[in-house]
Write an enzyme that holds these catalytic residues in place. Sequence first.
Site, short mmCIF file in Angstrom:
data_model
loop_
_atom_site.label_atom_id
_atom_site.label_comp_id
_atom_site.label_asym_id
_atom_site.label_seq_id
_atom_site.Cartn_x
_atom_site.Cartn_y
_atom_site.Cartn_z
N SER A 250 -6.22 -3.22 7.09
CA SER A 250 -5.00 -2.79 6.51
C SER A 250 -3.86 -2.07 6.88
CB SER A 250 -5.46 -2.12 4.92
OG SER A 250 -4.63 -2.08 4.09
N ALA A 251 -3.53 -0.89 6.25
CA ALA A 251 -2.58 0.20 6.95
C ALA A 251 -2.55 0.15 8.37
CB ALA A 251 -2.60 1.32 6.31
#
Length: 235
Positions: free
Chosen positions: A122-123
């Site tokens: 994700s991030a």
Amino acid sequence: MKNIIIASTSTIYESDYLEYLLEELAHFFKNASTILFIPYARPGGISHDEYTLKTSVAFNKINKQIIGIHTFKNLTEAINNAEAIFVGGGNTFVLVSQLHRNKLLSSIKDVVENGTPYLGTSAGSNICGLTMNTTNDMPIVQPPSFKTLGLVPFNINPHYLDPDPNSTHKGETRETRIKEFHIYNSQPVIGLREGSWLEVKENRITLKGKLQARIFEHNQTPYEVETNTDLSHLK
């Protein structure tokens, strides 16, 4: 030699944290007994300790020890000495702000380009691209720059969602947002669906997982690629 997994997400469907990737990660981290975890993205605003504990539970299943970077006094030294690095998901603005504040982006880039295994979800995947401008997150803090690691020559959109023809939502789709990005930027964007990841081995970039990815190139019609497709040509 770069050795990277860039995963769309840490959790799919109703599975446990990282469960869908654990078999792959056992092989990926086979030469590491400890993994330096960077919990700065703080999903849901949880503490660094809470996030590190959650990650430790998952990696205990493959006999790997997780050590949070926030427990070190010298953060650059922690990066330089790491056997492997994992940057978890959460809010990309928070993550990038903290990495800039601690002056860690260049250190991470250097060690990963020299062979330290890197996992991002994700991030933590967003920051592998040239910039974080294709994140889905709210800008709850302001980083000094949107530039990120540039470990791959394009941007990434994790959690890519296709339009739902049965939805009553009339707002912008992910594809619309990425097309807006390309009005002002020219680098390709890879829409990574849940459960998919990119495997980077030196200069070879391969789509992995069971699903297709959607590729957005500047001034071109978006298109789909199958799993195991070589994406090294994108730039």
